[in-house]
Scaffold this motif. Structure first.
Motif, mmCIF file in Angstrom:
data_model
loop_
_atom_site.group_PDB
_atom_site.id
_atom_site.type_symbol
_atom_site.label_atom_id
_atom_site.label_comp_id
_atom_site.label_asym_id
_atom_site.label_seq_id
_atom_site.Cartn_x
_atom_site.Cartn_y
_atom_site.Cartn_z
ATOM 1 N N ALA A 1 0.862 -1.183 0.000
ATOM 2 C CA ALA A 1 0.000 0.000 0.000
ATOM 3 C C ALA A 1 0.894 1.228 0.000
ATOM 4 O O ALA A 1 2.103 1.138 0.206
ATOM 5 C CB ALA A 1 -0.906 0.010 1.224
ATOM 6 N N VAL B 1 -5.464 -1.357 3.120
ATOM 7 C CA VAL B 1 -5.173 -1.568 1.694
ATOM 8 C C VAL B 1 -4.162 -2.711 1.535
ATOM 9 O O VAL B 1 -4.314 -3.570 0.659
ATOM 10 C CB VAL B 1 -4.665 -0.266 1.036
ATOM 11 C CG1 VAL B 1 -4.138 -0.521 -0.372
ATOM 12 C CG2 VAL B 1 -5.776 0.771 1.006
ATOM 13 N N LYS C 1 -5.953 -5.976 2.038
ATOM 14 C CA LYS C 1 -6.751 -6.340 0.850
ATOM 15 C C LYS C 1 -5.863 -6.904 -0.251
ATOM 16 O O LYS C 1 -6.223 -7.882 -0.912
ATOM 17 C CB LYS C 1 -7.526 -5.121 0.335
ATOM 18 C CG LYS C 1 -8.678 -4.718 1.228
ATOM 19 C CD LYS C 1 -9.362 -3.466 0.673
ATOM 20 C CE LYS C 1 -10.529 -3.043 1.537
ATOM 21 N NZ LYS C 1 -11.187 -1.823 1.006
#
Length: 115
Positions: A15, A93, A96
């Motif tokens: 991220a 993020v 994910k």
């Protein structure tokens, strides 16, 4: 001595953080690493690109022991509930991204290779 069993995989979730974040200044990105036992579908170890050891240990405590069969959302809720550092959004993020890679590996798809 073998630290991780042959059933484990190592993957990284990436991220970006704000440009003023010390993590960005040191690492140029934010990332988490997960060691996952594919047979048990459980995170057995974790780490993050944190600058302070306490932060890395805390992130490890959030992820270690997580049952990947629960999916993406319960971990996001756990991060919102427990992690209130400036990199909270980046942590989500990165999670994910790591989860997406995990699903690719689990489904015998070829993960996207970084160049």
């Amino acid at each position: 001595m073998e630290l991780y069993s042959k059933n484990t995989i190592y993957l990284v979730g990436d991220a970006k953080t704000a440009t003023h974040n010390p993590i960005t200044l040191q690492y140029n990105a934010y990332f988490i690493v997960l060691v996952i036992d594919l047979e048990k579908e459980m995170i057995v170890d974790a780490g993050a690109s944190a600058i302070i050891t306490v932060t890395n240990n805390f992130v490890r405590s959030i992820f270690t022991g997580y049952d990947m069969k629960k999916g993406l959302e319960p971990m996001i809720e756990e991060i919102y509930r427990r992690y209130h550092g400036s990199s909270q959004k980046a942590l989500i993020v990165a999670w994910k991204d790591a989860y997406k890679k995990y699903l690719q590996i689990k489904n015998n798809e070829t993960p996207i290779k970084e160049s």
